[in-house]
Motif scaffolding. Structure first.
Motif, short mmCIF file in Angstrom:
data_model
loop_
_atom_site.label_atom_id
_atom_site.label_comp_id
_atom_site.label_asym_id
_atom_site.label_seq_id
_atom_site.Cartn_x
_atom_site.Cartn_y
_atom_site.Cartn_z
N PHE A 56 0.92 -1.14 0.02
CA PHE A 56 0.11 -0.03 -0.01
C PHE A 56 0.81 1.29 -0.04
O PHE A 56 2.14 1.42 0.70
CB PHE A 56 -0.81 -0.09 1.06
CG PHE A 56 -1.62 1.36 1.29
CD1 PHE A 56 -2.70 1.59 0.96
CD2 PHE A 56 -0.95 2.34 2.03
CE1 PHE A 56 -3.46 2.84 0.81
CE2 PHE A 56 -1.55 3.54 2.27
CZ PHE A 56 -3.01 3.72 1.64
N MET A 57 0.42 2.16 -0.86
CA MET A 57 1.53 3.44 -1.12
C MET A 57 0.48 4.57 -0.84
O MET A 57 -0.41 4.45 -1.41
CB MET A 57 2.14 3.37 -2.31
CG MET A 57 3.27 2.40 -2.40
SD MET A 57 3.59 2.23 -4.22
CE MET A 57 2.69 1.14 -4.97
N TYR A 58 1.07 5.65 -0.06
CA TYR A 58 0.50 7.16 -0.26
C TYR A 58 1.62 7.86 -0.20
O TYR A 58 2.37 8.31 0.75
CB TYR A 58 -0.42 7.24 0.92
CG TYR A 58 -1.38 8.42 0.46
CD1 TYR A 58 -0.86 9.78 0.09
CD2 TYR A 58 -2.63 8.22 0.26
CE1 TYR A 58 -1.87 10.43 -0.45
CE2 TYR A 58 -3.65 9.26 -0.29
CZ TYR A 58 -3.31 10.27 -0.65
OH TYR A 58 -4.12 11.28 -1.27
N GLY A 63 6.04 -9.35 10.21
CA GLY A 63 7.11 -9.77 9.09
C GLY A 63 7.23 -8.73 7.81
O GLY A 63 8.06 -9.05 6.96
N GLY A 64 6.38 -7.86 7.88
CA GLY A 64 6.48 -6.88 6.69
C GLY A 64 7.25 -5.63 7.08
O GLY A 64 8.29 -5.63 8.08
N GLY A 65 7.14 -4.69 6.16
CA GLY A 65 8.14 -3.47 6.38
C GLY A 65 7.05 -2.33 6.16
O GLY A 65 5.99 -2.36 5.90
N ALA A 66 7.69 -1.18 6.68
CA ALA A 66 6.95 0.10 6.35
C ALA A 66 7.81 1.34 6.36
O ALA A 66 8.74 1.48 7.29
CB ALA A 66 6.10 0.37 7.71
N SER A 67 8.03 2.19 5.41
CA SER A 67 8.91 3.16 5.06
C SER A 67 8.16 4.45 4.71
O SER A 67 7.02 4.17 4.09
CB SER A 67 10.04 2.70 3.84
OG SER A 67 10.59 3.47 3.47
N ILE A 125 4.09 0.70 2.75
CA ILE A 125 3.85 -0.37 3.69
C ILE A 125 3.50 -1.72 3.19
O ILE A 125 2.62 -1.84 2.10
CB ILE A 125 2.65 0.24 4.85
CG1 ILE A 125 2.89 -0.73 6.02
CG2 ILE A 125 1.35 0.28 4.34
CD1 ILE A 125 2.11 -0.23 7.38
N GLY A 126 3.72 -2.94 3.57
CA GLY A 126 3.51 -4.15 3.24
C GLY A 126 4.52 -5.10 3.30
O GLY A 126 5.36 -5.12 3.87
N ILE A 151 9.01 -5.87 -1.29
CA ILE A 151 8.49 -4.79 -2.28
C ILE A 151 8.57 -3.63 -1.45
O ILE A 151 8.76 -2.56 -2.47
CB ILE A 151 6.85 -5.01 -2.42
CG1 ILE A 151 6.56 -6.65 -2.74
CG2 ILE A 151 6.29 -4.35 -3.56
CD1 ILE A 151 5.04 -7.08 -3.27
N VAL A 152 8.45 -3.26 -0.13
CA VAL A 152 8.81 -2.12 0.35
C VAL A 152 10.11 -1.68 -0.04
O VAL A 152 10.36 -0.45 -0.33
CB VAL A 152 8.31 -2.12 1.88
CG1 VAL A 152 8.92 -0.73 2.55
CG2 VAL A 152 6.96 -2.28 2.14
N GLU A 153 11.00 -2.80 -0.05
CA GLU A 153 12.34 -2.42 -0.30
C GLU A 153 12.70 -1.91 -1.84
O GLU A 153 13.42 -1.26 -2.14
CB GLU A 153 13.12 -3.54 -0.06
CG GLU A 153 14.53 -3.71 0.92
CD GLU A 153 15.09 -4.87 1.25
OE1 GLU A 153 15.94 -5.27 0.38
OE2 GLU A 153 14.58 -5.29 2.31
N MET A 154 11.98 -2.60 -2.53
CA MET A 154 11.99 -2.36 -3.98
C MET A 154 11.56 -0.87 -4.31
O MET A 154 12.23 -0.23 -5.00
CB MET A 154 10.97 -3.37 -4.94
CG MET A 154 11.05 -3.14 -6.23
SD MET A 154 10.23 -4.09 -7.28
CE MET A 154 8.47 -3.58 -6.84
#
Ligand code: AHM
Ligand code: MG
Length: 336
Positions: free
Chosen positions: A263-265, A293-297, A319-320, A324-327
């Motif tokens: 999810f992106m904003y 176990g996910g990420g958020a940036s 977030i997710g 994919i968040v790293e990508m």
């Protein structure tokens, strides 16, 4: 006799508390009270189409957005469910400009409740899922009353975070740093029952992205290239993603938690810090995401490391699923 035991949210909280010998019960008290508020708000949300509670109050909130009646109702319900517990030194809400002090007649405690009473409330009129988001911080300042210093702590200091999703069923998902657990409200007995223990964001994740694409022309080149990657317009059509966007953070995040994806904003030329609030939206969801176990940036920095300077500060949010968040961060670094 069936060997399946029914675990209520109350039992779950008690069992988690038992694992923590220094616990005083204050923290459990806060969680029970949030549960009560969630049930009351859920009842009102379900009635939204049949009672005269719909529509705007005509007021705008501190972000200059239209406030609907149910937002104010939800804020009031949460405040009153928790003001007398003796566990909190103050509260802060997305709908109120300033810190909400605990009324003089009640004792004060060592925690701060941060909440978005009804996120996505523009969706109420069209019967789309909405939610309540909350987080708990521990007091760091001297004295009895909660101060700005207590509220402006980094997300990694959160003691707990969670949300309530008012969807086809009402769910409460929370973490207190020991995994993420989801409970579904059984309206016939009025109890939240453990339905999703130890939630883990699927890995490998589903290839789904969630974003308001109408803002594409306002995005940075890195964000635009990220979208081209996700759509397979960079020559890798076989690695393209599917798209889902509800426009209600709790619902979009809940799907991402259960199925994976991102999810992106993002920031854009009109909103350089994006739209979502660090304290009420991004930080609580980030704690849940990481616990699953996910990420958020924010595109460059882990959300949980950001120290807010203002209680209503906004932040871009990615977030997710961690990979994919790293990508996404990789594409955004091309803008630097
Ligand atoms: P709100 O706090 O005023 O309800 O706004 C937050 C909501 C989120 O639930 C959602 O992710 C976002 O706004 C959608 O914004 P947009 O309409 O720009 O896509
Ligand atoms: Mg909100």
């Amino acid at each position: 006799m069936s060997n399946r035991s029914v675990v209520t949210l109350e039992r779950h909280i008690v069992e988690e508390e038992r694992r923590c010998p220094e616990a005083t019960g204050a923290f459990s008290n806060i969680l029970y009270s949030i549960t009560l508020a969630a049930k009351i708000i859920s009842r009102e949300v379900n009635k939204a189409g049949i009672v005269d509670i719909l529509g705007g109050t005509g007021d705008t909130n501190v972000q200059g957005e239209r406030v609907q009646k149910l937002d104010l109702y939800a804020e009031d319900v949460i405040f009153r469910a928790l003001d007398h517990t003796g566990a909190l030194c103050c509260m802060v809400s997305e709908e109120s400009e300033d810190i909400l002090p605990i009324p003089k007649e009640f004792p004060k405690g060592k925690y701060i409740l941060i909440f978005d009473p009804l996120d996505g409330s523009s969706n109420i009129d069209v019967n789309v899922s909405i939610g309540t988001i909350f987080s708990i911080q521990k007091k760091v300042s001297e004295g009895e009353d909660g101060t700005l210093e207590d509220c402006l702590q980094a997300g990694c200091k959160q003691i707990a975070a969670g949300y309530v999703l008012y969807g086809s069923s009402t769910m409460l998902v929370y973490t207190s740093g020991q995994g993420v657990h989801g409970f579904t409200l059984d309206p016939s007995i009025g109890e939240f029952l453990l339905s999703h223990p130890n939630l883990v964001m699927p890995d490998p994740p589903s290839r789904t992205y969630s974003i308001n694409e109408a803002y594409y022309p306002r995005w940075s080149p890195g964000q635009q290239r990220l979208m081209q990657r996700l759509k397979g317009l960079d020559g890798k059509e076989a690695e393209s993603y599917s798209s889902r966007y509800i426009g209600s953070l709790v619902a979009d995040f809940h799907r991402t938690l259960l199925k994976g994806g991102i999810f992106m904003y993002p920031a854009d030329s009109k909103s350089p810090n994006g739209k979502l609030r660090l304290l009420y939206e991004a930080a609580p969801m980030a704690m849940i995401s990481e616990q699953a176990g996910g990420g958020a940036s924010n595109g460059r920095t882990r959300i949980l490391e950001l120290v807010p300077e203002d209680i209503h500060q906004r932040t871009p949010l990615y977030i997710g699923s961690a990979g994919i968040v790293e990508m996404a961060e990789g594409f955004l670094s091309e803008d630097d």
